[in-house]
Scaffold this active site. Sequence first.
Site, PDB file in Angstrom:
ATOM      1  N   GLN A   1      -4.215  -5.185   7.031  1.00  0.00           N
ATOM      2  CA  GLN A   1      -5.197  -6.152   6.532  1.00  0.00           C
ATOM      3  C   GLN A   1      -5.154  -7.481   7.265  1.00  0.00           C
ATOM      4  OE1 GLN A   1      -7.564  -5.255   4.811  1.00  0.00           O
ATOM      5  NE2 GLN A   1      -6.793  -3.334   4.016  1.00  0.00           N
TER       6      GLN A   1
ATOM      7  N   CYS B   1      -4.951   2.669  -3.465  1.00  0.00           N
ATOM      8  CA  CYS B   1      -3.692   3.174  -2.879  1.00  0.00           C
ATOM      9  C   CYS B   1      -2.563   2.174  -3.047  1.00  0.00           C
ATOM     10  CB  CYS B   1      -3.855   3.546  -1.412  1.00  0.00           C
ATOM     11  SG  CYS B   1      -5.026   4.853  -1.157  1.00  0.00           S
TER      12      CYS B   1
ATOM     13  N   HIS C   1       0.874  -1.181   0.000  1.00  0.00           N
ATOM     14  CA  HIS C   1       0.000   0.000   0.000  1.00  0.00           C
ATOM     15  C   HIS C   1       0.913   1.233   0.000  1.00  0.00           C
ATOM     16  CE1 HIS C   1      -2.713   2.993   1.862  1.00  0.00           C
ATOM     17  NE2 HIS C   1      -3.715   2.226   1.477  1.00  0.00           N
TER      18      HIS C   1
ATOM     19  N   LYS D   1     -10.461  -0.695  10.553  1.00  0.00           N
ATOM     20  CA  LYS D   1     -10.636  -1.879   9.702  1.00  0.00           C
ATOM     21  C   LYS D   1     -10.998  -3.110  10.527  1.00  0.00           C
ATOM     22  CE  LYS D   1      -7.146  -0.299   6.369  1.00  0.00           C
ATOM     23  NZ  LYS D   1      -7.880   0.133   5.185  1.00  0.00           N
TER      24      LYS D   1
ATOM     25  N   ASP E   1       3.354  -4.371   7.943  1.00  0.00           N
ATOM     26  CA  ASP E   1       2.098  -3.649   7.771  1.00  0.00           C
ATOM     27  C   ASP E   1       0.973  -4.654   8.013  1.00  0.00           C
ATOM     28  OD1 ASP E   1      -0.233  -2.550   6.841  1.00  0.00           O
ATOM     29  OD2 ASP E   1       0.635  -1.702   5.014  1.00  0.00           O
TER      30      ASP E   1
HETATM   31  N1  7TS Z   1      -1.673  -0.782   4.551  1.00  0.00           N
HETATM   32  C1  7TS Z   1      -2.570  -1.571   3.959  1.00  0.00           C
HETATM   33  C2  7TS Z   1      -2.169  -2.952   3.534  1.00  0.00           C
HETATM   34  C3  7TS Z   1      -3.863  -1.092   3.742  1.00  0.00           C
HETATM   35  O1  7TS Z   1      -4.763  -1.879   3.145  1.00  0.00           O
HETATM   36  C4  7TS Z   1      -4.205   0.218   4.158  1.00  0.00           C
HETATM   37  C5  7TS Z   1      -5.556   0.803   3.890  1.00  0.00           C
HETATM   38  C6  7TS Z   1      -3.231   0.981   4.793  1.00  0.00           C
HETATM   39  C7  7TS Z   1      -1.966   0.451   4.963  1.00  0.00           C
HETATM   40  C8  7TS Z   1      -3.513   2.346   5.304  1.00  0.00           C
HETATM   41  O2  7TS Z   1      -4.408   2.302   6.340  1.00  0.00           O
HETATM   42  P1  7TS Z   1      -4.914   3.675   7.004  1.00  0.00           P
HETATM   43  O3  7TS Z   1      -5.862   3.234   8.052  1.00  0.00           O
HETATM   44  O4  7TS Z   1      -3.724   4.363   7.512  1.00  0.00           O
HETATM   45  O5  7TS Z   1      -5.587   4.432   5.900  1.00  0.00           O
HETATM   46  N2  7TS Z   1      -6.193   0.289   2.764  1.00  0.00           N
HETATM   47  C9  7TS Z   1      -7.272   0.779   2.145  1.00  0.00           C
HETATM   48  C10 7TS Z   1      -7.846   0.164   1.057  1.00  0.00           C
HETATM   49  O6  7TS Z   1      -7.437  -0.879   0.550  1.00  0.00           O
HETATM   50  N3  7TS Z   1      -8.894   0.885   0.652  1.00  0.00           N
HETATM   51  O7  7TS Z   1      -9.007   1.953   1.453  1.00  0.00           O
HETATM   52  C11 7TS Z   1      -8.002   1.900   2.387  1.00  0.00           C
END
Ligand code: 7TS
Length: 420
Positions: free
Chosen positions: A215, A377, A135, A238, A212
Site C-alpha cells: 500500500q 484480508c 494483511h 496496485k 510490506d
Molecule cells: N499487503 C497489503 C498491505 C495489502 O493491502 C495487500 C492487498 C497485500 C499485501 C496482498 O497483495 P497481493 O497483490 O499479493 O494480493 N490488499 C488488498 C485489499 O486491501 N483488497 O484487496 C487486496
Amino acid sequence: MSVMTATLPPAAAVRSVADIRRDFPILAREVHGRPLTYLDNTASSQKPIQVIEAMNRYYREMHANVHRGVHFLSETATAAYENARLRVARFINAPHPKQIIFTRNTTESLNLVAYSWGRAHLKPGDEVLITEMEHHSNIVPWQLVCEMTGATLRYVPITATGELDFEALPRLLTERTKVFAFTAMSNVLGTINPVAELVAQAHAVGAIAVVDGAQSVPHLATDVQALDVDFLAFSSHKMLGPTGIGVLYGRRSLLEAMPPFLGGGDMIREVKMSGSRWNELPYKFEAGTPAIAEAIGLAAAIEYLEGLGMDWVGAHERELTTYAWNRLHEVEGLRILGPEPARRGGLLAFVLGDIHPHDVAAILDQDGIAVRAGHHCAQPIHDHFGLVATTRASFYIYNTPEEIDRLVLGLYKAKALFDL
Ligand code: 7TS
C-alpha cells in the site's frame, strides 16, 4: 524552447486530474447506467493507456522467451525485461538491479522471504514479530514457517486510534526476535507506519526488517537505502501496472546467502542427476518463464507515476482523503476506523450504523460506485475492533472530490433505505 516554458513548473505538475483521467479508458465507462466511480484502488488500481499499449506493443512486436535464444526477438525481449528491472530498481533507489526479484505479487514476495530466509534461519526459541494490522499475506506465511521451524509468532498490538502501540514494542522486540515484518501502510486503517524508525529498532536487536509495501509503494516515494529495509514487497497491479507481477527487493548479502524458493528453469547454473547449482541473483529466485509482458507493463506504470511525480501523487491523495474524511463525518452514524488524515494514506474503512457493509457496497454499486466491503484480508484487525467487516473507499491519482460527493449521496441513500 522559450524562456517562459523553462521557468514553468514541470509539465506533469500542472496536469489536471481531468486530463489524467483521459489516459484511463475504463474511467469513461458506465456501470448500471451511471458513470463509473472507482473507489476500490486499495484492492487494485486501473491502468492508463500507456501501460496497456506497452504490453500490446510487446506482444505485437517483441515476444519471445527471455534469457534463452541468441535470436533477435529473444534478445529484444530480454533487454526489455531487464530494462524493467532497472526501472524498478531506480524507482525505489535499490543499489543494484540484481536486488529486484520479480514475483507474482506481494503475497509471493513475502512467502519467498518466509520460506527461503525463514526456514534456513529460524529455530525453536526464536521469535518472529508482526503486527495486528497486517494483511493475511504478512501473517499466514509467518504462521506456516513458525509451525515448520518451532519459532514463536508475536504481534505488536495497536492503539484505539489504529496506530502501532509503541510503548509495547520494547517488550516484544528483543534479542529473541529474528524477523520484524510489518506493513508500511495498513490496507484497513490507512495508518502510515514510521518505517525507518521501526527498521532501526529491528536492527538494534539484530533482527531483519521485512516491509510490506503493497500500500505504500504505489502512493509514497520509497527509498530502500534511506529506509535501510532488508526486504520490501509490493505488487504492480496496485500502482497502475498489470496483475501477475510483483517485486521483492532484498539486501544483497541476505539474498546471496538464501536458498532458492522454487526450483526449475532459469534459476539453475548446472543440473546433474546428483544435484544442482544455482544461478546468480536475481535469477536464483525467478524459476520458469517469467511474466515478461507484465514486467514491461510495470515499467510503463512506473514511468507514468514518475511523470506525475510521487510528491504530486501523495499530495493529491492527502487532499482527497482530508475532503473525504470531512464529508463522511457529516453522515450521522458513520464511524471511520484509523487515524486522522495527516497520519494516514488515501483510504477510509468505515461502518454505517448497523447496516451490513455488504449492503452498503451493494447500494453504492447500483449508482456505479465501486467500493470494497468485507474484512479486506485483514481479519485480526477487524477482530480487534469487534467487527466482521467494513466498507472501504480508496483513492488514487484519477479520483476527484465530485466522486466523494457521489459516495456521500449514496451513503444517505443507504441510510434512507435502512431507516437509519
Ligand atoms: N499487503 C497489503 C498491505 C495489502 O493491502 C495487500 C492487498 C497485500 C499485501 C496482498 O497483495 P497481493 O497483490 O499479493 O494480493 N490488499 C488488498 C485489499 O486491501 N483488497 O484487496 C487486496
